[in-house]
Design an enzyme around this catalytic site. Sequence first.
Site, PDB file in Angstrom:
ATOM      1  N   ASP A  81       2.427   4.397   0.489  1.00  0.00           N
ATOM      2  CA  ASP A  81       2.171   5.579   1.306  1.00  0.00           C
ATOM      3  C   ASP A  81       3.472   6.356   1.484  1.00  0.00           C
ATOM      4  O   ASP A  81       4.320   6.366   0.594  1.00  0.00           O
ATOM      5  CB  ASP A  81       1.561   5.174   2.655  1.00  0.00           C
ATOM      6  N   ASP A 104       3.381  -5.754   3.814  1.00  0.00           N
ATOM      7  CA  ASP A 104       3.075  -4.384   4.199  1.00  0.00           C
ATOM      8  C   ASP A 104       2.612  -4.326   5.647  1.00  0.00           C
ATOM      9  O   ASP A 104       3.011  -3.427   6.402  1.00  0.00           O
ATOM     10  CB  ASP A 104       2.004  -3.798   3.280  1.00  0.00           C
ATOM     11  N   PHE A 127       0.854  -1.184   0.000  1.00  0.00           N
ATOM     12  CA  PHE A 127       0.000   0.000   0.000  1.00  0.00           C
ATOM     13  C   PHE A 127       0.895   1.242   0.000  1.00  0.00           C
ATOM     14  O   PHE A 127       1.421   1.636   1.040  1.00  0.00           O
ATOM     15  CB  PHE A 127      -0.933  -0.025   1.212  1.00  0.00           C
TER      16      PHE A 127
END
Length: 352
Positions: free
Chosen positions: A251, A325, A249
């Site tokens: 970020d 993750d 993910f």
Amino acid sequence: MLKIVRTEKIAAFMEKPLLPRESGQFVAGRSRDVFVEESGVQKVAEMLYCLRNSDDLSANGWKKANPLAPAPTSDQVANWVFVVDTMNFSFWPEKETQQCEVTYKSVTYTGYMTLCASITRAMEEGIPITDPMYFSQMSLKELAHVLRSDNETDMPMLQERHEALTEGGRILLEHGGSFQGFISKAGNDAQKMVELIVEKIPSYRDEATYEGKRIAFYKRAQILVADYWAVMEAKGQTGIINMNWLTMFADYRVPQALVYLGVLRYSDSLMQTLKNGELLCSGDRREVEIRGCSIWCVELIKDRLCQLVQERDGQTCSINSAIIDFYLWPFAKQHHKEMAHIPIHHTRCIYY
């Protein structure tokens, strides 16, 4: 010349975006300021191999990272996940000394955990924050009360969080009135779940144009599916297939950990830009390279880890990128002092 450039941008917008994994590979193959280090890939794969049978590399890792979530057996947990992930973006403070803080049960939280603490606190106060009938039409003032800080620093982007949450609530009401009802329309396939979320809920459309190509990262849509999967696993209700389709993910915290671990390397100019605290706009080439290369290096780590498990254990590896993750994000939080010399990139947007 201007007409040609404009035509190319229109063509890029009209085509379907590359999916997250393909986007990561596309960006990594052309990146000018962010680089994937093969030696780091091997090092992290070996590190994860040593943890391959631990809870740290399982769906249980989600609960460790989300201790404030309702119990998996709760009827409200799926909607809690939806509410949190719909507002799960942009927690970094303008100044490190001015962070939004929320205290819940005598523990003071910052960053993403302020959101989790706020939503759980609201539930205990009797506010029906996980009910789409409520949050689809709640006022900005009501949300400000739910997300209130313990100090003078408010949670960033309150207006944008309000717009995303009320929009998401209205869409849930159009599709059965709960997140579980909504997501069931995609069957039990993780890819179809992400595609449904992105199609129906505009705030989840995390896309950009890079080197004339339309790409997609879908950070929040993917983490929403992964969180839902982890909750279902914790309930003992397995059956969501195609989880290996998900990427990490992308970020701002996990890339920092990847640089620290030697998997990613920034150019000197990018590192100086980040150390200067310069804001990168969403879609900026360097911002896209940080996120795209993060996705691709985790794919390489996963593939190398699975190769090690096959070679050394003679077994098929079930560890996917979402689980990696789930490990890396708490790792970054736990080692924040050791990583303080590595700057995160600053981008104010609704995508992460």
